[in-house]
Design an enzyme around this catalytic site. Structure first.
Site, PDB file in Angstrom:
ATOM      1  N   GLY A 103      18.336 -17.325-127.542  1.00 28.02           N
ATOM      2  CA  GLY A 103      16.887 -17.276-127.724  1.00 28.02           C
ATOM      3  C   GLY A 103      16.397 -15.841-127.626  1.00 28.02           C
ATOM      4  N   GLU A 121      15.884 -10.689-117.471  1.00 28.11           N
ATOM      5  CA  GLU A 121      15.183  -9.593-118.128  1.00 28.11           C
ATOM      6  C   GLU A 121      15.419  -8.239-117.480  1.00 28.11           C
ATOM      7  OE1 GLU A 121      11.396 -11.705-118.016  1.00 28.11           O
ATOM      8  OE2 GLU A 121      11.370 -11.559-120.200  1.00 28.11           O
TER       9      GLU A 121
END
Lengths: 331, 733
Positions: free
Chosen positions: B234, B700
């Site tokens: 994704g 992240e």
């Protein structure tokens, strides 16, 4: 993809007859390039003739010490073949530096000669491309042309030939053998591909009904060392920015044999004759190598995006010859 | 303890054998296939579109264009509706690849063929092709759903402080547009039963996206059921509902059959967003001893003519270092390109390239070690709010990673280290990511066969959430991880936090922890109230979970298995509910994740392609849930950003604005041969200030700071400062 008729040719004569009877038909070997082009709607043949059943899959030794390679020998098979790894290691290096193992397992020798450019504008159906649509223009010229050619290009086309294998073949004085209804023809590899001029859609000297059956290599120059060096943006699975195939023999400090070909910079596998002339009989030194590279590259023409290729080509030629000189001296 | 253990992913076997079912693998009887035709031009109108030949082609069921489409009921809200303009609403074209027709046929091949027969008559207008062409038109976007963070931040008077600073660095940095380039092209399968819609969608969050589809088609949310169990990559591009998601249900209504849309590989590049290119300027002012006095970070990114979407490159800057006077700004400018999307790591990755490169330039100018420069400007508390951090081990990260890397061997002189023809460079950079949390729900069912079932709508996108959350439930109930199964990826289940924004560990993980604790509490209550239980009458607080059952904390011999307890009481399942609600703005602590990167590059001095041979990173993310999946995820994030540093560039044609390399052959990402040794250190300290689990996100932060670390190493190796990504060989000749 558009529908097409699929034929399977059992022998060379049938294949040649079939393509003569069907204007616009295409042979398919490994399909690694043609299937892609069909899916992108760039090639739109009405008939596809499968030639993978033809008996052109052998690698044979020739009486003069050279070899004959069947047009349907798969790239991975050729790269690993004992006659190639022992006599023409540069050819093996060149093949293995191209594509991926999966693609090399499928791709054929003949197909590799005829693979079409990876110019991004050729692949972009919405762009103007004289190669794809004669007379439509060339969007690469005012566009992003970092990948494009600096030698032999024209105002109608900047595309480069994408093959690694062909660059080595050009330096090895390969000959291409073809068959058509008119018989057998032998073409030096360096004469197989055309320069674009004003007709970039005409990429080779082959007639529409001609089938490549084999490639022959003369025996390698005795006592010479050779190398294929490829410079690209990542370590693997990328087309060359610049590549160099070089064969070098030095006797008494002077170059006695040299063959040099360039990839990634021209519309065809580029035999660097000017560099060879400058090197032959010259002292085998870094200065000579640089002069030779410059002799070849004086004819280069750059666009804003690809001017770096001239400097990169110069450096790659010199670095490859420097390494060969060291290797030859060590041996 | 199961938490923290380095175990393999619970779904690994299915993935390796092909048994794992992705959206494209779902089969529904009578499914028709839709192919989306994209615009060949990037600006203008569709003057005419002739679909007659396509409609007559074999197998074709419908060709839908702006002329014959059904109406959408409403435009669902941004930001999770990717584009503020619904597909096919009018004849206007804002970017190349924008969908202008949907061709539906019995097979995908028939639909593809028919799509080649659609003849489009374009009215072309002059496009704005590139960020450079639009740079002078940059503006601060108005606040709406898409401008996710404030566009300006100011503390003190940065301009005056900069002017007064004895040492200054003022430079421009550029990052290229990047593609998420997931292996799985987005796929949507939709079918209607009356006004009930079932939709299988490759989405990173069924619960965030279900309401968008419901609004678009004017049906109550509970009439829509959305599924997605596994996503094949994704990186943020499936965190939005892109136009194809709305075209599948529309086509299904038109042909009255289930319809699948799987976008093509080319459309992955144009139809599901990208990280927008940025031009940033950083201006640093410092004292001679390296203390930062002023920092100005200004960023402009390209956005589409449809939306104002920020690439929030300077958003993190106010939070990173203890700088008294600071100004940060984010502007956008209109380009004829698709709307960008969040891509790992939105804003911060691009911003860190500029900020951490500028710090390296400052260190060089000061003659100071770049790591020491960062130590001197360490933010002990959040510089924006003044609140303490919930947890921050950045200084320990510096120490451990520097030692592991051998930073002390670095001669600061550029070009000083060589090995044969290779120039060797050492570089470093820091990274920071604000920790986000969302409400999350889960249940954990304890069953009478002694196993547990987690129920939560979480989507597994490859980060390892199925595994780590199973470990959490296992620990909560004293079970082996193998005794926990997970029902997930279905909007009928309790709502997980989305699988983006690094929220799985902290938010959904906390919900699972609470649910497991609730189930345990129910089991304990049952046991202590059951006269037949060896734990009857015990103080519930003295009972603990242990090896598949309950026992007294102080008398390990006294206890019984869950299986015995539930079967004796004829209870099939005991359900525990977990409802995690983040504290939000009132939290006492500021929350962030932190990291540092050290990179060794080698560059042939004649043929200068940068090779990253060694990379060491350290992260402060609170508690590590699984040492193996965490290491794996961090290495993936680092590799992804090595691609941005060295090769990735989703480049528009400078005339037409079309992306001209929409193929994995031409859009380069790192291949195996590009990857050197990557070492990852976690400086662990459970952070229960952040959430009950003590874990902050990793997905992240692991991808912030790498590009600057590489660029700084390149400078060290060569003396050349490359301020424009990617660092390709031509920039070093």
């Amino acid at each position: 993809m558009r529908p097409f008729t699929y034929l399977r040719a059992p022998d060379v004569a049938t294949a040649v007859r079939a393509i003569s009877a069907e204007p616009g038909a295409k042979f398919i070997g490994g399909g690694t390039n043609l299937v892609d082009l069909l899916r992108e709607d760039i090639e739109q043949p009405g008939t596809v003739i499968d030639i993978t059943g033809l008996p052109l899959t052998g690698v044979e030794e020739l009486p003069d010490g050279g070899i004959r390679i069947g047009a349907l020998v798969r790239n991975s098979h050729l790269a690993a073949h004992r006659l190639v790894t022992t006599r023409y290691p540069m050819l093996s290096q060149a093949i293995l530096s191209g594509a991926s193992p999966q693609l090399r397992n499928m791709a054929t020798t003949g197909g590799n000669l005829l693979q079409r450019t990876r110019c991004l504008y050729f692949y972009d159906g919405a762009a103007a491309c004289n190669k794809r649509e004669p007379g439509s223009g060339c969007d690469a010229i005012g566009g992003f042309n970092r990948q494009h050619g600096v030698l032999g290009v024209s105002d109608d086309c900047l595309a480069t030939h994408p093959s690694d294998m062909c660059v080595a073949l050009a330096a090895l004085d390969a000959t291409v053998e073809t068959r058509s209804e008119h018989g057998v023809r032998r073409i030096p590899l360096v004469d197989l591909h055309r320069l674009p001029g004003t007709t970039p859609h005409r990429e080779t000297v082959l007639a529409a009904d001609e089938l490549i059956t084999a490639i022959e290599l003369p025996p390698p120059p005795s006592g010479a060392v050779s190398r294929y060096r490829k410079v690209r943006d990542r370590a693997s699975y990328a087309f060359a920015l610049v590549s160099v195939a070089a064969v070098l023999k030095v006797r008494d400090g002077s170059v006695s044999t040299v063959r040099l070909a360039l990839g990634g910079v021209a519309p065809k596998p580029w035999r660097a004759y000017a560099a060879e002339r400058a090197l032959l009989a010259a002292p085998a030194t870094e200065e000579s190598f640089t002069r030779a590279a410059e002799a070849e590259l004086t004819a280069a023409t750059a666009r804003p995006g690809n001017a770096f290729k001239i400097e990169l080509a110069r450096r790659t030629i010199v670095a490859t010859l420097r390494d060969l000189l060291a290797e030859g001296s060590a041996a | 303890m199961a938490i923290g253990k380095a175990i393999s992913r619970v779904e690994a076997g299915d993935k390796v054998t092909g048994a794992a079912r992705y959206t494209e693998d779902v089969r529904v009887a009578e499914t028709a296939h839709a192919v989306l035709l994209g615009s060949a031009i990037s600006a203008g109108r569709v003057r005419g579109i002739d679909t007659r030949r396509a409609e007559r082609a074999p197998g074709v069921l419908a060709v839908i264009t702006h002329l014959n489409r059904p109406d959408f009921a409403a435009v669902p809200p941004t930001p999770y509706t990717a584009e503020g303009r619904m597909p096919l609403v009018d004849d206007r074209i804002h970017y190349a690849g924008q969908y202008i027709a949907v061709v539906v046929a019995e097979t995908r091949e028939q639909a593809e063929h028919a799509a080649t027969l659609v003849v489009v008559d374009y009215h072309r207008t002059s496009p704005v092709p590139t960020l450079d062409a639009a740079l002078s038109q940059a503006y601060i976007p108005r606040e709406n759903g898409l401008a996710r963070v404030p566009s300006e931040y100011r503390r003190g008077n940065a301009e005056a402080a900069l002017a007064a600073a004895p040492v200054r660095v003022e430079e421009e940095y550029r990052t290229a547009a990047l593609s998420h380039a997931p292996i799985e092209p987005s796929s949507t399968l939709a079918y209607w039963e009356g006004d009930r819609l079932t939709i299988y969608d490759s989405t990173q969050s069924v619960h965030m996206h279900r309401p968008l589809v419901a609004i678009a088609f004017g049906v109550p949310e509970d009439r829509v059921r959305m599924y997605c169990s596994l996503v094949g990559g994704g990186f943020g591009n499936k965190s939005y509902s892109w136009p194809h998601v709305f075209l599948a249900p529309m086509a299904a209504r038109v042909v009255r059959r289930p319809v699948r849309v799987t976008i093509s590989r080319k459309q992955v590049f144009t139809g599901t967003g990208h990280m927008a290119a940025t031009v940033q300027t950083v201006r640093l002012g410092a004292d001679q001893d390296g203390r930062l006095r002023a920092l100005i970070h200004d960023s402009v990114n390209q956005t589409s003519f449809i939306d104002d979407r920020q690439e929030t490159a300077s958003a993190i800057t106010p939070y990173v270092y203890a700088v008294p006077d600071l100004y940060a700004r984010i502007r956008v400018t209109k380009v004829n390109t698709g709307t960008g999307g969040a891509m790992r790591t939105p804003g911060d990755s691009a911003g860190a390239f500029a900020l951490e490169s500028a710090l390296d330039e400052l260190a060089h100018r000061l003659g100071m070690d770049p790591l020491e420069l960062r130590r001197r400007n360490h933010a002990d508390v959040d510089p924006v709010s003044g609140r303490p951090w919930s947890g921050k081990q950045l200084l320990a990260c510096y120490d451990q990673a520097a030692e592991r890397f051998g930073w002390d061997r670095r001669n600061p002189e550029p070009g000083s280290a060589r090995d044969g023809d290779d120039l060797i460079g050492y570089g470093m950079a820091g990274g920071q990511r604000t920790e986000h949390q969302r409400p999350a729900q889960a249940t954990v069912d304890l069953t009478d066969d002694g196993t547990a079932v987690i129920r939560s709508s979480m989507v597994e996108i490859g980060g390892g959430g199925l595994t780590t959350l199973s470990q959490i439930a296992a620990d909560g109930l004293g079970l082996p991880t193998a005794a926990v199964t997970f029902q997930h990826g279905d909007s009928a289940l309790p709502a997980a936090a989305p699988t983006f924004g690094s929220m799985t560990s902290g938010s959904t993980g906390s919900a699972v922890k609470l649910a497991a604790a609730d189930a345990l509490r129910a089991a304990i209550d049952l046991a202590v109230g059951d006269r037949r239980s060896p734990l009857h009458g015990a103080d519930p607080d003295d009972v603990v979970a242990h090896e598949g059952g309950l026992r007294l904390r102080d008398r390990p011999g006294d206890g019984e298995s869950y299986r015995a307890l539930l079967r004796r009481n004829r209870i099939n399942t005991l359900r525990g509910d977990g409802d995690f609600q983040p504290e939000g703005e009132d939290a006492e602590h500021a929350m962030a994740t932190f990291g540092v990167h050290f990179t060794e590059v080698r560059i042939n001095r004649y043929l200068p392609r940068v090779r990253v041979v060694r990379h060491v990173a350290a992260f402060s993310i609170g508690r590590v849930l699984n040492a193996k999946t965490a290491r794996n995820q961090a290495q993936g994030g680092i590799i992804m950003r090595l691609g941005a540093a060295l090769m990735e560039n989703q480049r528009p044609d400078p005339v037409s604005g079309r992306f001209i390399s929409p193929a994995l052959t031409d859009y380069h990402v790192p291949v195996n041969a590009d990857i050197g040794e990557i070492d990852v250190i976690f400086v662990e300290e459970p952070d229960t200030n952040a959430n009950p689990l003590g874990a902050r996100g990793l997905g992240e932060i692991c991808a912030v700071g790498i590009c600057a670390s590489v660029a700084n190493a390149v400078h060290h190796a060569t003396g050349k400062r490359v301020r424009s990504l990617p660092i390709t060989p031509d920039k070093l000749l």
